[in-house]
Structure formats: C-alpha cells, structure tokens
Design a protein around this motif. Structure first.
Motif, short mmCIF file in Angstrom:
data_model
loop_
_atom_site.label_atom_id
_atom_site.label_comp_id
_atom_site.label_asym_id
_atom_site.label_seq_id
_atom_site.Cartn_x
_atom_site.Cartn_y
_atom_site.Cartn_z
N ARG A 100 -6.35 -1.55 29.38
CA ARG A 100 -5.47 -1.49 28.12
C ARG A 100 -4.32 -0.61 28.56
O ARG A 100 -3.19 -0.79 27.95
CB ARG A 100 -6.39 -1.00 26.90
CG ARG A 100 -7.41 -2.03 26.57
CD ARG A 100 -8.26 -1.63 25.42
NE ARG A 100 -7.54 -1.48 24.27
CZ ARG A 100 -7.50 -2.16 23.24
NH1 ARG A 100 -8.11 -3.20 23.33
NH2 ARG A 100 -6.72 -1.92 22.02
N ILE A 101 -4.40 0.57 29.16
CA ILE A 101 -3.10 1.25 29.54
C ILE A 101 -2.27 0.46 30.38
O ILE A 101 -1.11 0.49 30.11
CB ILE A 101 -3.71 2.62 30.45
CG1 ILE A 101 -4.32 3.61 29.41
CG2 ILE A 101 -2.69 3.12 30.95
CD1 ILE A 101 -5.04 4.78 29.83
N ASP A 102 -2.86 -0.48 31.34
CA ASP A 102 -1.96 -1.25 32.18
C ASP A 102 -1.19 -1.99 31.17
O ASP A 102 0.01 -2.54 31.35
CB ASP A 102 -2.90 -2.00 32.95
CG ASP A 102 -3.13 -1.17 34.18
OD1 ASP A 102 -2.89 -0.15 34.60
OD2 ASP A 102 -4.08 -1.82 35.04
N ALA A 103 -1.87 -2.90 30.34
CA ALA A 103 -1.46 -3.83 29.44
C ALA A 103 -0.16 -3.06 28.53
O ALA A 103 0.84 -3.64 28.42
CB ALA A 103 -2.29 -4.57 28.62
N ALA A 104 -0.59 -1.93 27.88
CA ALA A 104 0.28 -1.13 27.19
C ALA A 104 1.85 -0.82 27.98
O ALA A 104 2.73 -0.96 27.65
CB ALA A 104 -0.14 -0.01 26.51
N VAL A 105 1.64 -0.23 29.34
CA VAL A 105 2.78 -0.02 29.91
C VAL A 105 3.34 -1.19 30.44
O VAL A 105 4.75 -1.37 30.22
CB VAL A 105 2.20 0.69 31.37
CG1 VAL A 105 3.38 0.89 32.46
CG2 VAL A 105 1.57 2.15 30.94
N ALA A 106 2.89 -2.29 30.65
CA ALA A 106 3.47 -3.64 30.68
C ALA A 106 4.30 -4.09 29.62
O ALA A 106 5.37 -4.35 29.76
CB ALA A 106 2.44 -4.77 31.45
N GLU A 107 3.61 -4.04 28.71
CA GLU A 107 4.31 -4.37 27.34
C GLU A 107 5.53 -3.65 27.05
O GLU A 107 6.58 -4.08 26.69
CB GLU A 107 3.44 -4.37 26.00
CG GLU A 107 4.12 -4.83 24.75
CD GLU A 107 3.14 -4.78 23.53
OE1 GLU A 107 3.78 -4.58 22.47
OE2 GLU A 107 1.87 -4.56 23.79
N ALA A 108 5.65 -2.29 27.29
CA ALA A 108 6.53 -1.52 26.96
C ALA A 108 7.84 -1.36 28.10
O ALA A 108 9.03 -1.30 27.71
CB ALA A 108 6.21 0.28 27.12
N LEU A 109 7.45 -1.95 29.12
CA LEU A 109 8.40 -2.06 30.28
C LEU A 109 8.96 -3.42 30.69
O LEU A 109 10.04 -3.57 31.35
CB LEU A 109 8.13 -1.37 31.77
CG LEU A 109 7.74 0.15 31.58
CD1 LEU A 109 7.13 0.60 32.79
CD2 LEU A 109 9.38 0.77 31.31
N THR A 110 8.34 -4.39 29.94
CA THR A 110 8.87 -5.86 30.37
C THR A 110 10.14 -6.05 30.19
O THR A 110 10.67 -6.59 31.06
CB THR A 110 7.82 -6.94 29.61
OG1 THR A 110 6.46 -6.80 30.11
CG2 THR A 110 8.15 -8.32 29.77
N PRO A 111 10.64 -5.64 28.91
CA PRO A 111 12.08 -6.16 28.66
C PRO A 111 13.01 -5.53 30.01
O PRO A 111 13.98 -5.93 30.21
CB PRO A 111 12.43 -5.55 27.57
CG PRO A 111 10.98 -5.56 26.88
CD PRO A 111 10.10 -5.11 27.70
N PHE A 112 12.63 -4.18 30.32
CA PHE A 112 13.38 -3.53 31.37
C PHE A 112 13.42 -4.47 32.50
O PHE A 112 14.51 -4.30 33.42
CB PHE A 112 12.90 -2.07 31.48
CG PHE A 112 13.51 -1.36 32.54
CD1 PHE A 112 14.85 -0.89 32.37
CD2 PHE A 112 12.99 -1.17 33.99
CE1 PHE A 112 15.61 -0.13 33.40
CE2 PHE A 112 13.55 -0.28 34.73
CZ PHE A 112 14.97 0.14 34.64
N PHE A 113 12.52 -5.25 32.97
CA PHE A 113 12.34 -5.86 34.19
C PHE A 113 12.79 -7.15 33.91
O PHE A 113 12.91 -7.98 35.01
CB PHE A 113 11.06 -6.10 34.77
CG PHE A 113 10.67 -4.47 35.56
CD1 PHE A 113 11.31 -3.89 36.54
CD2 PHE A 113 9.75 -3.76 34.63
CE1 PHE A 113 11.15 -2.42 36.94
CE2 PHE A 113 9.35 -2.30 35.19
CZ PHE A 113 10.31 -1.96 36.11
N ASP A 114 13.04 -7.87 32.72
CA ASP A 114 13.42 -9.07 32.74
C ASP A 114 14.84 -9.29 33.02
O ASP A 114 15.65 -8.56 32.81
CB ASP A 114 13.22 -9.62 31.20
CG ASP A 114 11.63 -9.99 30.97
OD1 ASP A 114 10.78 -10.18 32.17
OD2 ASP A 114 11.20 -9.93 29.82
#
Length: 184
Positions: A170-184
């Motif tokens: 769940r932490i991995d999913a939260a970090v990914a969600e928070a950072l996805t726009p930065f890497f798109d």
C-alpha cells in the motif's frame, strides 16, 4: 495508549493526503531534465525515530521512493544529486490531524499544508462513521535552484491490522500514485 507514534503505526497501512487548496504551491514539473535524486537530509538535532513501527514506516517509504526513482532510470542516493526528495506523513481521525515532518525539511509551507489537511480531512469531512485515514505528501526540489519542482500526494483509509507485506504494498502504491505525474 494513543500517542502520535501509535497513530503513525496505524497510518502506515495506507498513505494519502487531502487535496490542497490554491494557497499552497502545487507545481507539476517533470522529471525530464533530471537524472538523479536523493532523500532530504534529516535535521540531526531531531530525535531519532524511537519505535520499531516508526522506523519500519520510514524505511518502507524511503525504500519505495528509491525503487520508484530507480525504476524510472534515475540514479538515487548520491549527495550530488539533481533533486532532493522530501515527504510528510499525515494521519487523521475524527477531531484530530497529526503530521510527521521528520523527512520534509523546511520552508515549503508544512504548517499551512497541515492546517489545510485538518480543515478538509477532519472539519469538513462528512463521514458519519469513525474513520482513520492517512496520506503522504511528496516534494521534489531542484538542488541547483532550491525551487520546488513538483508536489504530489496520495490518501486513503487506514486498514486495521494490515500485515507488513500489505502495508509495504500500500505504501508502494501511494508513493507511485503521488509521483506518477512527475514521471509522465
């Protein structure tokens, strides 16, 4: 015993953050011109995390941050990195908000963010049942200019009694969600 550290242990089951309002800077920069990142340097004058849960939570968040940046082709962890990565954990239940700024640093509206999170997540929350929710706010700062390049967040309800592997996922999913726009 309902100490903030115990609340942090509950918060690790899931991370998130309440939407920020326009008076908090929410830049949506991109990773495109950067090749390296590192975790913010924690104030050595602050007390070290004192419980095993607190240490575990910070370890999971930091491992997830490293995994996320390296999976996008960036080197991570060296002192001369292009970017500094900082985070703040926010935990809420009816009537209270706690924030954990040990790895957030200074000068980027932490107090205002916590105030807004409390107003939106507790005071204006329309839920009638008891709830526990948590979030993570992640800032990415350019080391050359010290300017905030990107701010993202994720939030969700806390799952009581989550296993360590569920908590980590769940932490991995939260970090990914928070950072996805930065890497798109």
């Amino acid at each position: 015993m309902n100490t903030p550290l115990r609340m942090l242990s509950a918060a690790v089951a899931v991370l998130g953050f309440v939407s920020c309002v326009p008076n908090v800077d929410m830049p949506k920069g991109s990773s495109k011109s950067y090749s390296s990142a590192r975790l913010i340097q924690r104030d050595p004058g602050l007390p070290a995390p004192s419980t095993s849960i607190e240490k575990q939570v910070h370890g999971m968040i930091q491992k997830s941050l490293e995994k996320t940046f390296t999976s996008k082709g960036m080197s991570y962890g060296k002192g001369d990195a292009d970017l500094i990565v900082a985070y703040m954990v926010i935990y809420q239940e009816p009537g209270m908000t706690a924030d954990y700024r040990e790895y957030f640093g200074y000068g980027r509206d932490a107090g205002e963010i916590a105030t807004i999170a409390h107003a939106r997540g507790v005071e204006k929350n329309k839920r009638t049942d008891y709830f526990k929710q948590a979030g993570v706010l992640i800032d990415v700062v350019d080391t050359r200019t010290n300017k905030l390049v990107y701010r993202g967040f994720s939030k969700d309800d806390v799952i009581k009694g989550a296993t360590e592997s569920t908590r980590a996922a769940r932490i991995d999913a939260a970090v990914a969600e928070a950072l996805t726009p930065f890497f798109d």
